[in-house]
Design a protein around this motif. Structure first.
Motif, PDB file in Angstrom:
ATOM      1  N   LEU A 185       2.458  14.205  51.654  1.00  0.00           N
ATOM      2  CA  LEU A 185       3.104  15.227  52.220  1.00  0.00           C
ATOM      3  C   LEU A 185       2.635  15.569  53.179  1.00  0.00           C
ATOM      4  O   LEU A 185       1.500  16.018  53.557  1.00  0.00           O
ATOM      5  N   ASP A 186       3.390  15.398  54.757  1.00  0.00           N
ATOM      6  CA  ASP A 186       2.978  15.065  55.894  1.00  0.00           C
ATOM      7  C   ASP A 186       4.048  16.014  56.779  1.00  0.00           C
ATOM      8  O   ASP A 186       5.152  16.699  56.556  1.00  0.00           O
ATOM      9  N   GLU A 187       4.064  16.378  57.978  1.00  0.00           N
ATOM     10  CA  GLU A 187       5.214  17.582  57.979  1.00  0.00           C
ATOM     11  C   GLU A 187       4.409  17.094  60.030  1.00  0.00           C
ATOM     12  O   GLU A 187       3.781  17.094  60.311  1.00  0.00           O
ATOM     13  N   PHE A 188       5.799  16.800  60.893  1.00  0.00           N
ATOM     14  CA  PHE A 188       5.606  17.410  62.788  1.00  0.00           C
ATOM     15  C   PHE A 188       6.593  18.172  62.565  1.00  0.00           C
ATOM     16  O   PHE A 188       7.942  18.264  62.511  1.00  0.00           O
ATOM     17  N   ASP A 189       5.392  18.063  64.308  1.00  0.00           N
ATOM     18  CA  ASP A 189       6.526  19.324  65.300  1.00  0.00           C
ATOM     19  C   ASP A 189       6.710  18.316  66.597  1.00  0.00           C
ATOM     20  O   ASP A 189       5.704  17.631  66.686  1.00  0.00           O
ATOM     21  N   VAL A 234      10.544   9.273  53.336  1.00  0.00           N
ATOM     22  CA  VAL A 234      12.037  10.123  53.350  1.00  0.00           C
ATOM     23  C   VAL A 234      11.621  10.248  54.382  1.00  0.00           C
ATOM     24  O   VAL A 234      10.281  10.906  55.239  1.00  0.00           O
ATOM     25  N   ILE A 235      12.467  10.604  56.067  1.00  0.00           N
ATOM     26  CA  ILE A 235      11.849  11.407  57.043  1.00  0.00           C
ATOM     27  C   ILE A 235      13.325  12.603  57.412  1.00  0.00           C
ATOM     28  O   ILE A 235      14.601  12.684  57.543  1.00  0.00           O
ATOM     29  N   SER A 236      13.128  13.161  57.220  1.00  0.00           N
ATOM     30  CA  SER A 236      13.823  14.425  57.216  1.00  0.00           C
ATOM     31  C   SER A 236      13.272  15.896  59.102  1.00  0.00           C
ATOM     32  O   SER A 236      12.193  16.282  58.695  1.00  0.00           O
ATOM     33  N   VAL A 237      14.297  15.864  59.435  1.00  0.00           N
ATOM     34  CA  VAL A 237      14.421  16.373  60.424  1.00  0.00           C
ATOM     35  C   VAL A 237      14.618  18.177  59.652  1.00  0.00           C
ATOM     36  O   VAL A 237      16.158  18.333  60.033  1.00  0.00           O
ATOM     37  N   THR A 238      14.114  19.143  60.323  1.00  0.00           N
ATOM     38  CA  THR A 238      14.633  20.283  59.013  1.00  0.00           C
ATOM     39  C   THR A 238      14.459  21.847  59.944  1.00  0.00           C
ATOM     40  O   THR A 238      15.297  22.431  59.176  1.00  0.00           O
ATOM     41  N   LYS A 239      14.317  21.534  60.949  1.00  0.00           N
ATOM     42  CA  LYS A 239      14.121  22.827  61.881  1.00  0.00           C
ATOM     43  C   LYS A 239      14.713  22.335  63.681  1.00  0.00           C
ATOM     44  O   LYS A 239      13.950  21.555  63.838  1.00  0.00           O
ATOM     45  N   LEU A 240      15.160  23.128  63.788  1.00  0.00           N
ATOM     46  CA  LEU A 240      15.575  22.939  65.861  1.00  0.00           C
ATOM     47  C   LEU A 240      15.617  24.361  66.338  1.00  0.00           C
ATOM     48  O   LEU A 240      16.031  24.864  65.793  1.00  0.00           O
ATOM     49  N   LYS A 241      14.492  24.635  67.658  1.00  0.00           N
ATOM     50  CA  LYS A 241      15.607  25.472  68.109  1.00  0.00           C
ATOM     51  C   LYS A 241      14.909  25.102  69.596  1.00  0.00           C
ATOM     52  O   LYS A 241      14.353  24.270  70.292  1.00  0.00           O
ATOM     53  N   THR A 258      10.096  16.508  58.432  1.00  0.00           N
ATOM     54  CA  THR A 258       8.952  16.219  56.999  1.00  0.00           C
ATOM     55  C   THR A 258       8.851  14.863  56.604  1.00  0.00           C
ATOM     56  O   THR A 258       9.917  13.785  57.141  1.00  0.00           O
ATOM     57  N   VAL A 259       7.814  13.928  56.583  1.00  0.00           N
ATOM     58  CA  VAL A 259       7.401  12.653  56.001  1.00  0.00           C
ATOM     59  C   VAL A 259       6.582  12.852  54.409  1.00  0.00           C
ATOM     60  O   VAL A 259       5.944  13.560  54.353  1.00  0.00           O
ATOM     61  N   ARG A 260       7.786  12.019  54.157  1.00  0.00           N
ATOM     62  CA  ARG A 260       7.321  11.922  52.264  1.00  0.00           C
ATOM     63  C   ARG A 260       7.309  10.218  51.978  1.00  0.00           C
ATOM     64  O   ARG A 260       8.443  10.060  52.144  1.00  0.00           O
ATOM     65  N   THR A 261       6.251  10.006  51.338  1.00  0.00           N
ATOM     66  CA  THR A 261       5.893   8.504  50.959  1.00  0.00           C
ATOM     67  C   THR A 261       5.199   8.366  49.623  1.00  0.00           C
ATOM     68  O   THR A 261       4.512   9.323  49.562  1.00  0.00           O
ATOM     69  N   HIS A 262       4.624   7.098  48.909  1.00  0.00           N
ATOM     70  CA  HIS A 262       4.213   7.290  47.756  1.00  0.00           C
ATOM     71  C   HIS A 262       3.460   6.006  48.311  1.00  0.00           C
ATOM     72  O   HIS A 262       2.539   5.411  47.732  1.00  0.00           O
ATOM     73  N   GLU A 263       4.254   5.395  49.278  1.00  0.00           N
ATOM     74  CA  GLU A 263       2.496   4.158  49.877  1.00  0.00           C
ATOM     75  C   GLU A 263       1.749   4.769  51.183  1.00  0.00           C
ATOM     76  O   GLU A 263       2.363   4.970  52.594  1.00  0.00           O
ATOM     77  N   PRO A 264       0.680   5.134  50.943  1.00  0.00           N
ATOM     78  CA  PRO A 264      -0.190   5.734  51.679  1.00  0.00           C
ATOM     79  C   PRO A 264      -0.088   5.069  53.332  1.00  0.00           C
ATOM     80  O   PRO A 264       0.178   5.555  54.073  1.00  0.00           O
ATOM     81  N   ARG A 294       0.911  15.963  61.115  1.00  0.00           N
ATOM     82  CA  ARG A 294      -0.139  16.360  59.988  1.00  0.00           C
ATOM     83  C   ARG A 294       0.051  16.101  59.280  1.00  0.00           C
ATOM     84  O   ARG A 294       0.811  16.104  58.346  1.00  0.00           O
ATOM     85  N   ARG A 295      -0.887  15.860  58.315  1.00  0.00           N
ATOM     86  CA  ARG A 295      -1.288  15.621  57.126  1.00  0.00           C
ATOM     87  C   ARG A 295      -2.144  16.636  55.422  1.00  0.00           C
ATOM     88  O   ARG A 295      -2.542  17.119  56.628  1.00  0.00           O
ATOM     89  N   HIS A 296      -0.762  16.997  54.977  1.00  0.00           N
ATOM     90  CA  HIS A 296      -1.288  17.406  53.240  1.00  0.00           C
ATOM     91  C   HIS A 296      -1.536  16.399  52.404  1.00  0.00           C
ATOM     92  O   HIS A 296      -2.174  15.716  51.953  1.00  0.00           O
ATOM     93  N   ASP A 297      -0.687  16.987  51.438  1.00  0.00           N
ATOM     94  CA  ASP A 297      -1.437  16.390  50.111  1.00  0.00           C
ATOM     95  C   ASP A 297      -0.868  15.249  50.046  1.00  0.00           C
ATOM     96  O   ASP A 297      -0.020  14.105  51.145  1.00  0.00           O
ATOM     97  N   PRO A 298      -1.713  14.335  49.647  1.00  0.00           N
ATOM     98  CA  PRO A 298      -2.195  12.622  49.374  1.00  0.00           C
ATOM     99  C   PRO A 298      -0.636  12.175  49.000  1.00  0.00           C
ATOM    100  O   PRO A 298      -0.618  12.999  47.644  1.00  0.00           O
TER     101      PRO A 298
END
Ligand SMILES: [Zn+2]
Ligand SMILES: [Zn+2]
Length: 387
Positions: A185-189, A234-241, A258-264, A294-298
């Motif tokens: 689980l990663d998050e980006f701005d 998975v790359i999802s854009v979820t918030k826009l201002k 957010t970015v999600r993947t099974h491959e580090p 920003r990297r969160h859960d591996p």
């Protein structure tokens, strides 16, 4: 090895614990009452090595087997609830409006307590079991903090195991696989920079809203055209201002995703390509883009030997047909992944029956699953630490 009937008496007791915890949900690191309840129960089972206050409200308790010297294995449960208004209409619904156990961590805690009571009473294993009760699984990195506070070294834990209930999977069934089980689980701005002005005179501006729209589409081509189609991303854009008014073109647009993947390795890949696609598109229109990634859960990665032990423990409880040892990996994430980075181990799904999904206001942990979870823990200990 035991089948589930061994744990029917414990089921009745664990159901009471589970419903008490369900009525009294607590969030993040603020699981003070839950931790006190867990500590009192552990002490009442005759467990005398209990350490509290790890990662604020986390607990590690040790049970020594009577089978002589051996390694220590860690069993982990999470204790925190979610900021959701409950709508399950169960008699044991949350007494605290706006907080509920919508992920079943009440059940996870009750099952590990049930296993603790059984194991402390029988002790038919070598070495020791470390019971890990962690706070703040839901996005606040409680698992990481417990690792950072040194539980693996301090308690000499050589392998770790975790379990999560799975709505939609029949009660009495288990699901697991070797390798990746859950995603990272990663998050980006992304800040898209242009030059604002009057919405009636776009020719005098560099409109970051239009640039942002192109970037959103462009980011999807990282998944469809850049990444290997065999690997999940998975790359999802979820918030826009953008601007605050209908007639203003803003200077900047802020995007979150957010970015999600099974491959580090795809985490670095995603970061590099999100930046280059965003900058390339923005600069082509005279603007620019900045990325904060920003990297969160591996990735929750199941190790070979421990996964085989987990499959064996589950099969001995419910029979081979009820254990799917090659389930499809899921795109959700788990902070147990940090424990699996620190030590080899395995994470398993436990059927919760046809309930609402986790994080839904109508969800409830299924008490019929309790003896299966308790039995899995007991079999796992007696398999892994066989005398
Ligand atoms: Zn959850
Ligand atoms: Zn959960």
């Amino acid at each position: 090895m035991h089948n589930v009937e061994t744990f029917r008496d414990l089921q009745r007791e664990a159901t009471e614990w589970r419903r008490y915890l369900h009525e009294n949900p607590e969030l993040d690191y603020q699981v003070h009452n839950t931790a006190r309840f867990v500590t009192e129960k552990l002490a009442s089972f005759g467990i005398n090595h209990i350490e509290t206050g790890i990662a604020e409200t986390g607990i590690v308790a040790l049970i020594q087997g009577e089978g002589g010297e051996g390694p220590t294995i860690g069993l982990r449960a999470d204790m925190d609830a979610l900021p959701i208004l409950e709508a399950s209409n169960k008699p044991w619904s949350s007494k605290i409006p706006g907080k509920m156990h919508a992920c079943g961590h009440d059940g996870h805690t009750a099952m590990l307590l049930g296993a603790a009571k059984y194991l402390a009473g029988t002790r038919k294993f070598k070495g020791s079991v470390a019971l890990i009760f962690q706070p703040a699984e839901e996005g606040a990195l409680g698992g990481l903090r417990m690792v950072q506070e040194g539980i693996m070294d301090r308690f000499n834990i050589s392998q770790v195991f975790g379990m999560h209930n799975a709505p939609g999977m029949e009660v009495g069934k288990f699901g697991i696989r070797h390798g990746p089980m859950l995603a990272s689980l990663d998050e980006f701005d992304l800040i898209v920079k242009g030059r604002g002005g009057h919405a009636a005179k776009p020719n005098e501006t560099i409109d970051p809203v239009v640039i942002a729209a192109q970037i959103i589409m462009g980011l999807q081509t990282i998944v469809s055209r850049k990444a290997n189609p065999i690997e999940s991303l998975v790359i999802s854009v979820t918030k826009l201002k953008a601007a605050d008014a209908f007639n203003i073109i803003p200077d900047e647009v802020e995007m979150t995703g957010t970015v999600r993947t099974h491959e580090p390795s795809l985490r670095d890949f995603a970061e590099t390509h999100i930046l280059s696609v965003a900058q390339g598109i923005a600069r082509g229109f005279g603007g620019d883009a900045e990325l904060d990634y920003r990297r969160h859960d591996p990735v929750t990665f199941n190790h070979m030997e421990e996964t085989t032990l987990a499959i064996k423990a589950a099969r001995n409880l419910v029979g081979s047909a009820a254990v799917d040892d090659n389930i499809k990996p899921r795109m959700g994430s788990e902070d147990f992944a940090y424990m699996l980075e620190a030590r080899p181990g395995a994470f398993i799904f436990l059927g919760n029956g046809p309930t609402a999904g986790v994080h839904h206001p109508a969800y409830d942990f299924n008490d019929e699953a309790l003896p299966f979870g308790i039995g899995y823990w007991v079999n796992l200990v007696e398999t892994t630490l066989a005398t």
